[in-house]
Design an enzyme around this catalytic site. Structure first.
Site, PDB file in Angstrom:
ATOM      1  N   ASP A   8      14.659  -1.794  13.836  1.00 15.09           N
ATOM      2  CA  ASP A   8      13.266  -1.971  13.414  1.00 15.09           C
ATOM      3  C   ASP A   8      12.295  -1.666  14.552  1.00 15.09           C
ATOM      4  O   ASP A   8      11.284  -1.012  14.351  1.00 15.09           O
ATOM      5  CB  ASP A   8      13.057  -3.394  12.883  1.00 15.09           C
ATOM      6  CG  ASP A   8      11.664  -3.588  12.331  1.00 15.09           C
ATOM      7  OD1 ASP A   8      11.250  -2.773  11.472  1.00 15.09           O
ATOM      8  OD2 ASP A   8      10.993  -4.532  12.749  1.00 15.09           O
ATOM      9  N   LYS A  53       9.504   1.465  14.727  1.00 14.82           N
ATOM     10  CA  LYS A  53       8.063   1.214  14.869  1.00 14.82           C
ATOM     11  C   LYS A  53       7.545   1.774  16.164  1.00 14.82           C
ATOM     12  O   LYS A  53       6.465   2.076  16.371  1.00 14.82           O
ATOM     13  CB  LYS A  53       7.766  -0.282  14.774  1.00 14.82           C
ATOM     14  CG  LYS A  53       8.037  -0.815  13.384  1.00 14.82           C
ATOM     15  CD  LYS A  53       7.813  -2.304  13.302  1.00 14.82           C
ATOM     16  CE  LYS A  53       8.081  -2.767  11.866  1.00 14.82           C
ATOM     17  NZ  LYS A  53       8.037  -4.180  11.725  1.00 14.82           N
TER      18      LYS A  53
END
Length: 95
Positions: A91, A95
């Site tokens: 994750d 990002k």
């Protein structure tokens, strides 16, 4: 894509703003850009890039199974839909 947007912005004499946030929603892009402009030197950047894994690792330490802590965090909406994305760093990289 970014370079195309910037070129279009220059051609049309318009403004193009962007920002990223970290931690508690604190703006980071303008801060990093502004520090050298004010004479400050950035020597290094350190930090925890995603709080969820840290919380998962410290909650219930020694009192509950790790899988139980992860399950509760997922049910509360504190993790990504697939908690493995949080725990593996996927994750943060995305990002």
């Amino acid at each position: 894509m970014y370079l195309k947007l910037r070129a279009l912005q220059r051609q049309s004499y318009t403004h193009y703003f962007y920002q990223a946030t970290v931690g508690a929603g604190l703006p980071i892009t303008s801060t990093l850009r502004g520090l050298p402009e004010t004479g400050d030197k950035i020597l290094r950047i350190e930090g925890i890039f995603k709080i969820c894994p840290t919380c998962l690792l410290t909650q219930g330490k020694g009192k509950r199974n790790f899988s139980q802590v992860v399950s509760e965090a997922k049910q509360a909406g504190d993790t990504e839909p697939d908690p493995r994305d949080d725990l593996s760093g996927t994750d943060v990289a995305r990002k």
